[in-house]
Design a protein around this motif. Structure first.
Motif, PDB file in Angstrom:
ATOM      1  N   GLU A   2       0.839  -1.197   0.000  1.00 55.48           N
ATOM      2  CA  GLU A   2       0.000   0.000   0.000  1.00 55.48           C
ATOM      3  C   GLU A   2       0.874   1.248   0.000  1.00 55.48           C
ATOM      4  OE1 GLU A   2      -2.971   2.057   3.327  1.00 55.48           O
ATOM      5  OE2 GLU A   2      -2.430  -0.053   3.537  1.00 55.48           O
ATOM      6  N   LYS A   3       0.331   2.321  -0.555  1.00 55.80           N
ATOM      7  CA  LYS A   3       0.924   3.657  -0.444  1.00 55.80           C
ATOM      8  C   LYS A   3      -0.197   4.598  -0.012  1.00 55.80           C
ATOM      9  CE  LYS A   3       2.559   4.462  -4.607  1.00 55.80           C
ATOM     10  NZ  LYS A   3       3.380   4.960  -5.734  1.00 55.80           N
ATOM     11  N   ARG A   4       0.151   5.536   0.876  1.00 54.43           N
ATOM     12  CA  ARG A   4      -0.865   6.497   1.297  1.00 54.43           C
ATOM     13  C   ARG A   4      -0.206   7.803   1.713  1.00 54.43           C
ATOM     14  NH1 ARG A   4      -1.347   2.548   5.778  1.00 54.43           N
ATOM     15  NH2 ARG A   4      -0.511   3.509   7.655  1.00 54.43           N
ATOM     16  N   ASP A   5      -0.985   8.857   1.712  1.00 53.20           N
ATOM     17  CA  ASP A   5      -0.500  10.170   2.095  1.00 53.20           C
ATOM     18  C   ASP A   5      -0.229  10.235   3.591  1.00 53.20           C
ATOM     19  OD1 ASP A   5      -0.823  11.081  -0.514  1.00 53.20           O
ATOM     20  OD2 ASP A   5      -2.875  11.762  -0.153  1.00 53.20           O
ATOM     21  N   HIS A   6       0.696  11.068   3.958  1.00 55.33           N
ATOM     22  CA  HIS A   6       0.907  11.384   5.371  1.00 55.33           C
ATOM     23  C   HIS A   6      -0.170  12.396   5.750  1.00 55.33           C
ATOM     24  CE1 HIS A   6       2.614  12.919   9.065  1.00 55.33           C
ATOM     25  NE2 HIS A   6       3.461  11.902   9.066  1.00 55.33           N
ATOM     26  N   PRO A   7      -0.808  12.239   6.903  1.00 55.12           N
ATOM     27  CA  PRO A   7      -1.918  13.133   7.247  1.00 55.12           C
ATOM     28  C   PRO A   7      -1.506  14.591   7.491  1.00 55.12           C
ATOM     29  CG  PRO A   7      -1.452  11.637   9.059  1.00 55.12           C
ATOM     30  CD  PRO A   7      -0.601  11.198   7.898  1.00 55.12           C
ATOM     31  N   LYS A   8      -0.238  14.845   7.799  1.00 52.96           N
ATOM     32  CA  LYS A   8       0.195  16.208   8.113  1.00 52.96           C
ATOM     33  C   LYS A   8       1.336  16.709   7.240  1.00 52.96           C
ATOM     34  CE  LYS A   8      -1.242  15.851  12.919  1.00 52.96           C
ATOM     35  NZ  LYS A   8      -0.814  15.826  14.311  1.00 52.96           N
ATOM     36  N   LYS A   9       2.223  15.830   6.857  1.00 50.05           N
ATOM     37  CA  LYS A   9       3.403  16.225   6.080  1.00 50.05           C
ATOM     38  C   LYS A   9       3.136  15.974   4.604  1.00 50.05           C
ATOM     39  CE  LYS A   9       6.714  15.149   9.712  1.00 50.05           C
ATOM     40  NZ  LYS A   9       7.993  14.512   9.995  1.00 50.05           N
ATOM     41  N   THR A  10       2.827  17.021   3.860  1.00 46.40           N
ATOM     42  CA  THR A  10       2.458  16.850   2.456  1.00 46.40           C
ATOM     43  C   THR A  10       3.629  16.422   1.582  1.00 46.40           C
ATOM     44  OG1 THR A  10       2.803  19.212   2.052  1.00 46.40           O
ATOM     45  CG2 THR A  10       0.554  18.502   2.617  1.00 46.40           C
ATOM     46  N   ASP A  11       4.851  16.614   2.049  1.00 53.95           N
ATOM     47  CA  ASP A  11       6.012  16.217   1.255  1.00 53.95           C
ATOM     48  C   ASP A  11       6.449  14.771   1.541  1.00 53.95           C
ATOM     49  OD1 ASP A  11       6.705  17.146   3.805  1.00 53.95           O
ATOM     50  OD2 ASP A  11       8.678  17.847   3.185  1.00 53.95           O
ATOM     51  N   TYR A  12       5.655  14.047   2.332  1.00 56.85           N
ATOM     52  CA  TYR A  12       5.944  12.649   2.657  1.00 56.85           C
ATOM     53  C   TYR A  12       4.684  11.804   2.504  1.00 56.85           C
ATOM     54  CZ  TYR A  12      10.527  13.647   4.649  1.00 56.85           C
ATOM     55  OH  TYR A  12      11.837  14.009   4.817  1.00 56.85           O
ATOM     56  N   GLY A  13       4.893  10.522   2.363  1.00 58.80           N
ATOM     57  CA  GLY A  13       3.805   9.555   2.374  1.00 58.80           C
ATOM     58  C   GLY A  13       4.292   8.270   3.015  1.00 58.80           C
ATOM     59  N   PHE A  14       3.382   7.337   3.183  1.00 61.92           N
ATOM     60  CA  PHE A  14       3.720   6.043   3.763  1.00 61.92           C
ATOM     61  C   PHE A  14       3.711   4.965   2.688  1.00 61.92           C
ATOM     62  CE2 PHE A  14       1.900   8.188   7.527  1.00 61.92           C
ATOM     63  CZ  PHE A  14       2.962   8.019   8.402  1.00 61.92           C
ATOM     64  N   VAL A  15       4.687   4.088   2.760  1.00 58.08           N
ATOM     65  CA  VAL A  15       4.702   2.854   1.983  1.00 58.08           C
ATOM     66  C   VAL A  15       4.580   1.732   2.994  1.00 58.08           C
ATOM     67  CG1 VAL A  15       6.088   1.320   0.524  1.00 58.08           C
ATOM     68  CG2 VAL A  15       6.077   3.786   0.094  1.00 58.08           C
ATOM     69  N   VAL A  16       3.642   0.823   2.758  1.00 62.18           N
ATOM     70  CA  VAL A  16       3.453  -0.325   3.646  1.00 62.18           C
ATOM     71  C   VAL A  16       3.964  -1.566   2.924  1.00 62.18           C
ATOM     72  CG1 VAL A  16       1.801  -1.709   4.954  1.00 62.18           C
ATOM     73  CG2 VAL A  16       1.418   0.764   4.679  1.00 62.18           C
ATOM     74  N   GLU A  17       4.939  -2.213   3.543  1.00 60.83           N
ATOM     75  CA  GLU A  17       5.487  -3.458   3.012  1.00 60.83           C
ATOM     76  C   GLU A  17       4.954  -4.622   3.843  1.00 60.83           C
ATOM     77  OE1 GLU A  17       9.931  -2.312   1.530  1.00 60.83           O
ATOM     78  OE2 GLU A  17       9.695  -2.653   3.684  1.00 60.83           O
ATOM     79  N   LEU A  18       4.424  -5.635   3.185  1.00 64.26           N
ATOM     80  CA  LEU A  18       4.050  -6.865   3.862  1.00 64.26           C
ATOM     81  C   LEU A  18       5.301  -7.718   3.985  1.00 64.26           C
ATOM     82  CD1 LEU A  18       1.962  -8.825   5.057  1.00 64.26           C
ATOM     83  CD2 LEU A  18       1.648  -9.720   2.734  1.00 64.26           C
ATOM     84  N   VAL A  19       5.706  -8.003   5.206  1.00 61.42           N
ATOM     85  CA  VAL A  19       6.882  -8.827   5.464  1.00 61.42           C
ATOM     86  C   VAL A  19       6.401 -10.211   5.893  1.00 61.42           C
ATOM     87  CG1 VAL A  19       8.958  -9.124   6.872  1.00 61.42           C
ATOM     88  CG2 VAL A  19       8.233  -6.824   6.166  1.00 61.42           C
TER      89      VAL A  19
END
Length: 149
Positions: A106-123
């Motif tokens: 998954e990829k999603r926006d950071h709720p506060k930092k517009t210049d960052y986002g989250f990448v979710v890796e399934l391990v």
């Protein structure tokens, strides 16, 4: 070091590590480092009276190995934000060989930092019998591509 920005990550892309055989020394060292000397890990005779009939590796040991197996490349545009949904699915025994498979989930926006986002890796940690022994979600905080790029 290769820079990967949030936009560079693709859902479904996976990588798999080489195998690593879990030894008695691994278990003993982990017990000493953590103070977890429970008989499930340390007492071979007691374990013969239990369901698995042998010592099992600490879940935290297997998690640590899986994390190390997935940490192959350094990305200067990302850092680990933590792990969610960690589960120990099956026991790992002395002599088992485990590999880690890491899949971009998954990829999603950071709720506060517009210049960052989250990448979710399934391990996923997988033993030599192709059984999943551990799962977790690794959250990466990843910088977006600069506007001028």
């Amino acid at each position: 070091m290769k820079s990967l920005f949030l936009e560079d990550y693709e859902i479904g892309v996976a990588r798999t590590s080489f195998g690593r055989t879990i030894t008695e020394a691994d278990i003993v060292l982990h017990a000493g480092q953590t103070g977890d000397f429970y008989p499930h890990h340390m007492d071979a005779e007691w374990c013969k009276t239990q369901d698995f009939k042998q010592r099992i590796a600490h879940g935290t040991l297997i998690f640590s190995v899986a994390v190390g197996q997935t940490a192959g490349e350094i990305n200067p545009e990302a850092f680990s934000y933590g792990y969610d949904r960690l589960r120990f699915i099956k026991p790992v025994f002395i002599g088992d060989t485990i590999k880690a498979r890491c899949t971009i989930k998954e990829k999603r926006d950071h709720p506060k930092k517009t210049d960052y986002g989250f990448v979710v890796e399934l391990v996923e940690s997988i033993n030599q019998r192709a059984e999943t022994v551990l799962v977790a979600e690794h959250l990466l905080l990843v910088k977006r591509k600069p506007a001028h790029a």
